[in-house]
Structure formats: C-alpha cells, structure tokens
Design a protein around this motif. Structure first.
Motif, PDB file in Angstrom:
ATOM      1  N   SER A 139      58.179  57.660  62.527  1.00 30.87           N
ATOM      2  CA  SER A 139      58.134  56.982  63.831  1.00 30.87           C
ATOM      3  C   SER A 139      56.809  57.248  64.550  1.00 30.87           C
ATOM      4  N   ALA A 140      55.992  58.121  63.985  1.00 32.64           N
ATOM      5  CA  ALA A 140      54.668  58.370  64.575  1.00 32.64           C
ATOM      6  C   ALA A 140      53.760  57.143  64.432  1.00 32.64           C
ATOM      7  N   PHE A 141      54.071  56.262  63.477  1.00 34.33           N
ATOM      8  CA  PHE A 141      53.242  55.063  63.287  1.00 34.33           C
ATOM      9  C   PHE A 141      53.551  54.033  64.370  1.00 34.33           C
ATOM     10  N   ALA A 142      52.499  53.551  65.017  1.00 34.41           N
ATOM     11  CA  ALA A 142      52.674  52.567  66.089  1.00 34.41           C
ATOM     12  C   ALA A 142      53.068  51.208  65.494  1.00 34.41           C
ATOM     13  N   PRO A 143      53.908  50.457  66.206  1.00 33.46           N
ATOM     14  CA  PRO A 143      54.232  49.108  65.732  1.00 33.46           C
ATOM     15  C   PRO A 143      52.977  48.239  65.691  1.00 33.46           C
ATOM     16  N   GLU A 144      52.892  47.378  64.672  1.00 34.74           N
ATOM     17  CA  GLU A 144      51.742  46.473  64.552  1.00 34.74           C
ATOM     18  C   GLU A 144      52.244  45.037  64.494  1.00 34.74           C
ATOM     19  N   GLN A 145      51.369  44.112  64.836  1.00 33.58           N
ATOM     20  CA  GLN A 145      51.716  42.694  64.745  1.00 33.58           C
ATOM     21  C   GLN A 145      50.563  41.928  64.111  1.00 33.58           C
ATOM     22  N   TYR A 146      50.905  41.017  63.211  1.00 31.32           N
ATOM     23  CA  TYR A 146      49.882  40.196  62.567  1.00 31.32           C
ATOM     24  C   TYR A 146      49.564  38.983  63.424  1.00 31.32           C
ATOM     25  N   GLY A 147      48.283  38.612  63.417  1.00 30.31           N
ATOM     26  CA  GLY A 147      47.863  37.396  64.104  1.00 30.31           C
ATOM     27  C   GLY A 147      46.909  36.601  63.221  1.00 30.31           C
ATOM     28  N   ILE A 148      46.803  35.317  63.494  1.00 29.04           N
ATOM     29  CA  ILE A 148      45.820  34.460  62.822  1.00 29.04           C
ATOM     30  C   ILE A 148      44.543  34.540  63.647  1.00 29.04           C
ATOM     31  N   ALA A 149      43.418  34.781  62.974  1.00 28.99           N
ATOM     32  CA  ALA A 149      42.165  34.982  63.712  1.00 28.99           C
ATOM     33  C   ALA A 149      41.277  33.738  63.640  1.00 28.99           C
ATOM     34  N   VAL A 150      40.633  33.425  64.763  1.00 21.75           N
ATOM     35  CA  VAL A 150      39.606  32.380  64.796  1.00 21.75           C
ATOM     36  C   VAL A 150      38.354  33.002  65.405  1.00 21.75           C
ATOM     37  N   LYS A 151      37.256  32.300  65.254  1.00 22.48           N
ATOM     38  CA  LYS A 151      36.008  32.777  65.840  1.00 22.48           C
ATOM     39  C   LYS A 151      36.159  32.857  67.356  1.00 22.48           C
ATOM     40  N   LYS A 152      35.587  33.883  67.944  1.00 21.07           N
ATOM     41  CA  LYS A 152      35.710  34.069  69.385  1.00 21.07           C
ATOM     42  C   LYS A 152      35.270  32.800  70.110  1.00 21.07           C
ATOM     43  N   GLY A 153      36.137  32.309  70.980  1.00 20.85           N
ATOM     44  CA  GLY A 153      35.804  31.124  71.765  1.00 20.85           C
ATOM     45  C   GLY A 153      36.273  29.808  71.164  1.00 20.85           C
ATOM     46  N   ASN A 154      36.797  29.822  69.950  1.00 20.52           N
ATOM     47  CA  ASN A 154      37.269  28.572  69.329  1.00 20.52           C
ATOM     48  C   ASN A 154      38.663  28.209  69.852  1.00 20.52           C
ATOM     49  N   ALA A 155      38.690  27.854  71.137  1.00 21.59           N
ATOM     50  CA  ALA A 155      39.965  27.586  71.810  1.00 21.59           C
ATOM     51  C   ALA A 155      40.633  26.335  71.248  1.00 21.59           C
ATOM     52  N   GLU A 156      39.829  25.376  70.797  1.00 21.15           N
ATOM     53  CA  GLU A 156      40.386  24.120  70.288  1.00 21.15           C
ATOM     54  C   GLU A 156      41.306  24.393  69.089  1.00 21.15           C
ATOM     55  N   LEU A 157      40.796  25.176  68.141  1.00 23.22           N
ATOM     56  CA  LEU A 157      41.593  25.484  66.955  1.00 23.22           C
ATOM     57  C   LEU A 157      42.736  26.438  67.303  1.00 23.22           C
ATOM     58  N   LEU A 158      42.453  27.414  68.149  1.00 22.08           N
ATOM     59  CA  LEU A 158      43.487  28.380  68.514  1.00 22.08           C
ATOM     60  C   LEU A 158      44.684  27.683  69.179  1.00 22.08           C
ATOM     61  N   ASP A 159      44.398  26.697  70.017  1.00 21.17           N
ATOM     62  CA  ASP A 159      45.481  25.955  70.677  1.00 21.17           C
ATOM     63  C   ASP A 159      46.356  25.229  69.661  1.00 21.17           C
ATOM     64  N   LYS A 160      45.701  24.605  68.669  1.00 21.30           N
ATOM     65  CA  LYS A 160      46.459  23.895  67.637  1.00 21.30           C
ATOM     66  C   LYS A 160      47.343  24.876  66.862  1.00 21.30           C
TER      67      LYS A 160
END
Ligand code: ARG
Length: 277
Positions: free
Chosen positions: A230-251
């Motif tokens: 339980s010492a390990f912190a919970p983690e979550q996976y995310g899909i990464a885009v280039k910083k500022g690529n809001a158009e793709l991130l929104d889709k």
C-alpha cells in the motif's frame, strides 16, 4: 468551346489572380485561393478534404496494453480503446512502435501526434505535455521468484531491482534506494527486466501491476510471485499530446467520454481484464 465561355473563364481567373495579388500585397501568409472552378460546371461539389491521420506512438512491449502480434501488428487494450475513441472523436489513427526511451521526445519533435503507452499522468510530465482525462488505474507491483523472502517494498532497499528506464517503477525504486544506488538495474523494456529476474540477474522487478500480472500468468515456468504494497501511490494512465494541442486533446476527451457513456470502454476492459469496470 464558345467565345462567351472562354471569356467568362478568363474573367474568373483574372478575378482570382487579382484577389491573390491583393493578399500578397497585404503581406498575408495565406496561400492564394485555388483557381475558381470552370463556370461551366457550377454543380460539382467540392471534394471533401482528406481526413488527417494522426500518428500514434506506443512502446509495444507492454502486454496486454500494447504489444505486437505474430504478424507484427500493434494490438492490445490501448489499441482497441483508442480505435473506439477515434471513431467517436471523429479522427483517424495509425500506430508506430516507438521505444519508451525516445517516446516523449518523439512527441515533442512532432514525429508523433499522440502517445498511448500506459503512460502514468505525473506532475512532472504535465510540465512538458498535455494529458487526456485518465483512462486506466494502475499501481506498482513487485515480482520476485517463488522462494524469495521479499514481503514488502521496503525489503528491496538493499536488493538488486530491475525496472524499465524512466518509468514510474524506476522513480519509486530510485527514491527508495537513493539516486546513486548501483542496485537499480535499468532495462529498455519491462519484459527484459522480467527475463533478467528469471535468469537470476536481479532479485526483484517493480513495474505496473497489469503488465506484471499478465507476465506472471503467461510465464508460469518462471515461477514468479507478486508482492503488493500500500506504500505505492495510485497511478492513472492518460493519452499524451504535445503541449498546447487543444484541438486534438478535445477530440480525444470527447471520444473517451463517449466510449465510457455507451459501454464500449467496459467491453474493451472486459475483453482484456475479465471483470467489468
Ligand atoms: N506507467 C509507467 C509509466 O508511465 C510505465 C509505462 C511503460 N509503458 C510502456 N509501454 N512501456 O512510467
């Protein structure tokens, strides 16, 4: 061809040319407008712009999330999920196997438009890339040989531990043992670290639970056992885009919300992990 038509076409082109000259004179960056369609064919619908195909980077040595099948195709939970997300989000994707070590750089350089590679969302990574809403919960898990005395994470302080370079597993072990520890053994992939455990070159491996569980289940001859803490912190996976690529991130986020709402996410989850989520 009638004289009238030729004249008309000349006039159309002349108008387009004039418009282009005006734009050029204004110093605008836009390309000149495409020449007008021949006046004789006003009914022809403009050809639809070809849909952009986004290039996806993934380190496909991470079953059951991303792996290569016998035909060399990239498959797995992440692929099924992203394909569904893309269909809902209205975009197309093509997958390119991308070694973990260079994966963030490939995004930064624009060689990849997005990454889906069981990437844990961390504050540090958020400085240099943008993440979608989380799509999977994970936690670190220890793998040891059956006969090992290891019972908790702290027991790894003075043992040789295999990790995949630059992962959150690397982070936690480096933190436990200290930055200059020579006992952290870094590998370019998680399966390589687990092979080394089997060979006896390391005493334990720390990696994402889903991958460790999958490996142990499919390599019973290796005689591994897992140890959670339980010492390990919970983690979550995310899909990464280039910083500022809001158009793709929104889709992506729209697609993710849709596949969760319509049950597709749960179906894909069940396909790989049995129980529904
Ligand atoms: N979740 C871990 C991290 O983000 C490991 C991910 C490794 N992924 C892979 N496809 N090799 O650091």
């Amino acid at each position: 061809m009638s004289t009238t038509l030729t004249t008309r076409r000349f006039l159309t082109h002349a108008a387009a040319l004039a418009a282009a000259l005006v734009l050029a004179a204004c110093g605008k960056q836009e390309p000149p407008p495409a020449p007008a369609a021949p006046a004789a064919a006003p009914a022809a619908a403009p050809a639809p712009a070809p849909a952009k195909v986004y290039t996806v980077g993934t380190d496909a040595a991470y079953a059951p999330f991303e792996l290569q099948n016998e035909k060399g195709e990239i498959v797995g939970f992440s692929v099924d999920l992203l394909n569904a997300v893309a269909a809902k989000g209205g975009f197309q994707v093509k997958y390119v196997n991308t070694p973990w070590e260079g994966i963030f750089n490939a995004l930064q350089q624009g060689d990849r438009d997005l990454l889906i590679s069981s990437i844990t969302i961390t504050d540090e990574r958020k400085q240099t890339m943008d993440f979608s809403a989380p799509y999977f919960d994970a936690v670190q898990l220890i793998a040891v040989k059956d006969g090992s005395k290891v019972a908790k994470f702290d027991d790894l302080k003075t043992l040789k531990v295999g990790v995949q370079t630059g992962t959150t597993g690397d982070d936690v072990v480096t933190k436990l043992q200290g930055k200059n520890s020579t006992l952290v053994k870094r590998f370019e992939s998680t399966p390589l670290a687990l092979k080394e455990l089997e060979a006896g070159g390391v005493d334990a491996v720390v990696a994402d639970n889903g991958v460790v569980i999958n490996y142990v289940a499919n390599n019973t001859a290796a005689k591994f056992r897992t140890v959670s803490d339980s010492a390990f912190a919970p983690e979550q996976y995310g899909i990464a885009v280039k910083k500022g690529n809001a158009e793709l991130l929104d889709k992506i986020n729209k697609g993710l919300a849709d596949v969760r709402a319509d049950g597709t996410y749960q179906q894909v989850y069940a396909k790989y992990f049995g129980a529904t989520k």
